[in-house]
Motif scaffolding. Structure first.
Motif, PDB file in Angstrom:
ATOM      1  N   TYR A 407       0.841  -1.187   0.000  1.00  0.00           N
ATOM      2  CA  TYR A 407       0.000   0.000   0.000  1.00  0.00           C
ATOM      3  C   TYR A 407       0.878   1.240   0.000  1.00  0.00           C
ATOM      4  O   TYR A 407       2.074   1.166   0.239  1.00  0.00           O
ATOM      5  CB  TYR A 407      -0.941   0.015   1.216  1.00  0.00           C
ATOM      6  N   TYR A 409       0.530   5.548   1.283  1.00  0.00           N
ATOM      7  CA  TYR A 409      -0.311   6.545   1.925  1.00  0.00           C
ATOM      8  C   TYR A 409      -0.425   7.763   1.021  1.00  0.00           C
ATOM      9  O   TYR A 409       0.576   8.259   0.495  1.00  0.00           O
ATOM     10  CB  TYR A 409       0.273   6.969   3.268  1.00  0.00           C
TER      11      TYR A 409
ATOM     12  N   ALA B 364       6.164   5.686  -0.279  1.00  0.00           N
ATOM     13  CA  ALA B 364       5.353   5.294   0.874  1.00  0.00           C
ATOM     14  C   ALA B 364       4.318   6.366   1.213  1.00  0.00           C
ATOM     15  O   ALA B 364       3.192   6.052   1.566  1.00  0.00           O
ATOM     16  CB  ALA B 364       6.258   5.020   2.066  1.00  0.00           C
ATOM     17  N   ALA B 365       4.705   7.641   1.091  1.00  0.00           N
ATOM     18  CA  ALA B 365       3.781   8.738   1.400  1.00  0.00           C
ATOM     19  C   ALA B 365       3.809   9.742   0.254  1.00  0.00           C
ATOM     20  O   ALA B 365       4.877  10.226  -0.119  1.00  0.00           O
ATOM     21  CB  ALA B 365       4.161   9.407   2.715  1.00  0.00           C
ATOM     22  N   PHE B 374       5.091  15.650   7.640  1.00  0.00           N
ATOM     23  CA  PHE B 374       4.008  14.924   8.315  1.00  0.00           C
ATOM     24  C   PHE B 374       4.139  13.403   8.262  1.00  0.00           C
ATOM     25  O   PHE B 374       3.321  12.697   8.841  1.00  0.00           O
ATOM     26  CB  PHE B 374       2.649  15.353   7.740  1.00  0.00           C
ATOM     27  N   ASP B 376       4.909  10.548   9.698  1.00  0.00           N
ATOM     28  CA  ASP B 376       5.224  10.330  11.110  1.00  0.00           C
ATOM     29  C   ASP B 376       4.058   9.580  11.750  1.00  0.00           C
ATOM     30  O   ASP B 376       2.899   9.945  11.547  1.00  0.00           O
ATOM     31  CB  ASP B 376       5.402  11.713  11.759  1.00  0.00           C
ATOM     32  N   VAL B 379       1.652  11.810  13.827  1.00  0.00           N
ATOM     33  CA  VAL B 379       0.781  12.650  12.986  1.00  0.00           C
ATOM     34  C   VAL B 379      -0.310  11.810  12.320  1.00  0.00           C
ATOM     35  O   VAL B 379      -1.448  12.227  12.179  1.00  0.00           O
ATOM     36  CB  VAL B 379       1.621  13.353  11.892  1.00  0.00           C
ATOM     37  N   PHE B 380       0.073  10.589  11.917  1.00  0.00           N
ATOM     38  CA  PHE B 380      -0.893   9.718  11.252  1.00  0.00           C
ATOM     39  C   PHE B 380      -1.930   9.166  12.231  1.00  0.00           C
ATOM     40  O   PHE B 380      -2.869   8.495  11.831  1.00  0.00           O
ATOM     41  CB  PHE B 380      -0.166   8.561  10.553  1.00  0.00           C
ATOM     42  N   PHE B 382      -1.135   7.028  14.855  1.00  0.00           N
ATOM     43  CA  PHE B 382      -0.835   5.687  15.348  1.00  0.00           C
ATOM     44  C   PHE B 382      -0.421   5.694  16.817  1.00  0.00           C
ATOM     45  O   PHE B 382      -0.201   4.645  17.403  1.00  0.00           O
ATOM     46  CB  PHE B 382       0.288   5.049  14.517  1.00  0.00           C
ATOM     47  N   ALA B 395       5.056  -3.704   5.808  1.00  0.00           N
ATOM     48  CA  ALA B 395       4.565  -2.395   6.217  1.00  0.00           C
ATOM     49  C   ALA B 395       5.289  -1.357   5.394  1.00  0.00           C
ATOM     50  O   ALA B 395       6.438  -1.524   5.029  1.00  0.00           O
ATOM     51  CB  ALA B 395       4.843  -2.165   7.695  1.00  0.00           C
ATOM     52  N   ARG B 396       4.592  -0.271   5.088  1.00  0.00           N
ATOM     53  CA  ARG B 396       5.172   0.790   4.284  1.00  0.00           C
ATOM     54  C   ARG B 396       4.837   2.116   4.954  1.00  0.00           C
ATOM     55  O   ARG B 396       3.734   2.294   5.469  1.00  0.00           O
ATOM     56  CB  ARG B 396       4.545   0.731   2.889  1.00  0.00           C
ATOM     57  N   PRO B 398       5.035   5.157   7.831  1.00  0.00           N
ATOM     58  CA  PRO B 398       5.115   5.152   9.287  1.00  0.00           C
ATOM     59  C   PRO B 398       4.531   3.854   9.852  1.00  0.00           C
ATOM     60  O   PRO B 398       3.458   3.426   9.437  1.00  0.00           O
ATOM     61  CB  PRO B 398       4.246   6.347   9.703  1.00  0.00           C
ATOM     62  N   GLU B 402       0.469  -1.844  14.782  1.00  0.00           N
ATOM     63  CA  GLU B 402      -0.008  -2.901  13.885  1.00  0.00           C
ATOM     64  C   GLU B 402       1.142  -3.544  13.123  1.00  0.00           C
ATOM     65  O   GLU B 402       1.125  -4.741  12.846  1.00  0.00           O
ATOM     66  CB  GLU B 402      -1.026  -2.309  12.904  1.00  0.00           C
TER      67      GLU B 402
END
Lengths: 419, 419
Positions: A407, A409, B364-365, B374, B376, B379-380, B382, B395-396, B398, B402
């Motif tokens: 994925y 963001y 990723a972002a 941002f 981070d 900020v997201f 989490f 995972a990608r 921040p 999870e």
């Protein structure tokens, strides 16, 4: 079709370029490509089966074992099923372009987690030629380019299959480099593939323990470890005898050569004293050789003494190890020590014991009162399977299309800056 | 506290044993442990700050650069914030024991995908001592045991922090081996940690490019690659000038030493001709050195000629590269060539261009009209962050709690066997 070291970099670069195009392709176009691949394979059927015949004859002359020859063989029935598999994948829901989550944070930034392809996937496998078509189709459906490295025994078949796939891709205006095969048997090229981090996003090894360990040990590209299953069934003292017998015989004999077949039966002493002889007889009648501990040998006179090594072995054959334990705790201890984290089952009528087993066993698939043979993407409803992950990162257990995606963001604002 | 090769295996084994206990611990018990850790750290505050002072003095004597000394320093304010961070993590929702999906297949098997801990996580990091407490807390919250390997400059601080954490764990009846530190500076031990597949489920390197590449190149344990951000902001010709200026200055100067700070500004020619001099002046006033291509140098006489290498560099400092492009296509080409896949932004008022950018950029972002700072976990939303993943597996972007979990499949039947 000789690859040199130089060529592998070119293969990587072309795969990367193709992945950039695939990434932006809509669902309909990807499905169209899959159907074109299926059609092209059908058109090349005679050639492909001929090439396979040639591979099989060569392998037989080289003294390949019967079980291996059987895997290598692509007969008419398997060919039809392989092509039907591609058409089925075309009909599956698109794993891409989904917004998995979306929220607005306290600064008013709209944050979305959107599914996207992994990019370029390397598949390293053995002699089953149907993997060539299956893996390519699944990768393509999820918007990925693929670099294939199959076993050298299947080389003529694989070249023919990939050529047909590439013809199909080109017939719908796509680059043939979306699906590429490393056809040079030079082992150095596999090592190079495993370390081509600039072009390859993920490696999926499919095959025996040795192949997988070679990839895990030598890759710098992220790997999804698949496959090795030292699978256990634990028969609790409260188990229903008929259910236990049916599940054990099924899990051992229905297809002994696959990773979700059971390899060790762990039995509570009380159950063993009452029923092991009958279960042993059922296995014996199905031509299963039994390797047992002391107590098993007393109950099953035809069983052979099991060694420590036997409890560690994935037989992939009509052989099963048996271990009699005093209680649940001993069973968990045995399984935790020898399991490869693939699939384990308990057979029990005790509700609490079933719950405990599901909590205590740390395997990809944990069963209550069912055969371990169900660890399979098809059975799980994924419509296909690229392998069964035995690692914990990214994907665990049967991997369908979702495992071939990642994925990103997306963060949409109106000029926000950070304080 | 000398570790030998023998000891590292013992550390691994104890971590594995502890992870088996943590895996079965309910949410309340894990949170209680976190609060006990926070309390114990407060009790050991004087000792910890003293040890940190010692580390800082030694590093200064060894000629450590000011920026590095700043990272190493644990003053009262940072200590308070570090402990508050643990208490905050205790209050976050439990990432475990969730059923992510559940369905019944056509044979009546009930299949559940349940969140479980990864197991044992190895964290390899540099000189920031707060990582010792942050990473331990996040791992523990998600039910994992952790093996820490911090920079040798922070060794006295890290030993004191881990001892306090272990005292806290023991005060609530948990094993101190849930959180362990490799305190021997022998580099061979890091390599051993990276290859201890039997005990370690996942490695997370946190730090500079060299540290991360060392882990990627040498690990056989699965790695989550973090961090390196060669971050771009693309200013489209339709961009609002004030917004562009504010975002660029923020993304470059608000905290230049971190991975989400911008490193290259890509500017449409039309915008550059109209506004680059004013943006350049704003950066110049903020003490930012500008490295530019020919066109930039014409517009900003105080800028220095940028080399190919500059466009590849993560400066992590008050330095920015500028590239003027003819159009969107050239901008995407530049970013795709030099990006490390961390964070990129566009500033535009054109709706279609914004959509295209979000599709075309594979990072990723991906931002529209917001500062890249941002990217981070906090900020997201989490609640914490173990790092920012720049790889695609698992995972990608921040990573919150999870990312420190995996799942297993539970399959409940009533005697089903496979046909």
């Amino acid at each position: 079709m000789k690859n040199t070291t130089m060529d592998l970099l070119a293969i990587g670069q072309k795969a990367k370029e193709s992945s950039e195009i695939l990434r932006k392709l809509d669902s309909q176009s990807r499905n169209k490509a899959l159907l074109a691949m299926a059609k092209s394979l059908e058109e090349q059927k005679t050639v492909i089966l001929e090439k396979n015949n040639q591979d099989v004859n060569n392998a037989r002359e080289d003294g390949m074992a019967t079980a291996m020859l059987e895997r290598l063989t692509l007969d008419n029935k398997r060919f039809v099923s392989m092509v039907a598999g591609i058409r089925k994948i075309a009909q599956l829901p698109d794993p891409l372009a989904q917004t998995r989550k979306q929220w607005v944070n306290d600064l008013g930034l709209r944050i979305s987690q959107r599914s996207v392809p992994l990019g370029v996937i390397g598949i390293i496998y053995e002699s089953r030629p149907n993997v060539t078509a299956d893996a390519s189709s699944l990768c393509l459906k999820a918007g990925n380019a693929v670099i294939l490295r199959g076993g050298k025994e299947a080389i003529a078949t694989n070249i023919a299959i990939v050529e047909a796939i590439q013809t199909g891709l080109e017939s719908v205006g796509l680059s043939k480099y979306c699906v590429q095969l490393i056809s040079d048997p030079d082992r150095q090229l596999v090592t190079q593939l495993m370390q081509m981090n600039q072009y390859v996003d993920c490696l999926i090894p499919r095959g025996g323990a040795e192949l997988i360990q070679n990839v895990v040990q030598n890759a710098t590209v992220p790997v999804i470890e698949t496959g090795v299953g030292n699978v256990h069934i634990y028969v609790h003292e409260t188990a229903d005898f008929e259910m236990a017998k049916a599940i054990i015989v099924n899990a051992k004999t229905q297809r002994p050569s696959v990773c979700n077949a059971v390899e060790t039966i762990v039995v509570d002493e009380a159950f063993a004293n009452a029923h092991l002889s009958q279960i042993g007889n059922a296995l014996f009648d199905a031509n299963v050789q039994i390797l047992g501990d002391e107590q098993t040998r007393k109950l099953l006179p035809y069983s052979v003494q099991a060694s420590e090594k036997d409890y560690k072995t994935e037989f992939l054959d009509l052989v099963v190890a048996v271990k009699v334990v005093k209680n649940y705790a001993q069973a968990i201890e045995h399984i935790s020590r020898y399991s490869t984290g693939h699939s384990e089952a308990i057979i029990t009528q005790d509700y609490s014991v079933a719950q405990d087993f599901m909590n205590d066993i740390d395997s990809a698939a944990v069963y209550v009162n069912a055969s371990t043979r169900f660890t399979d993407g098809e059975v799980f409803g994924f419509g296909g399977e690229i392998g069964i992950s035995t690692q914990k990162l990214h994907a665990r257990g049967p991997m369908g299309l979702e495992a071939l995606t990642t994925y990103k963001y997306l963060i949409e604002g109106s000029g926000q800056i950070r304080n």
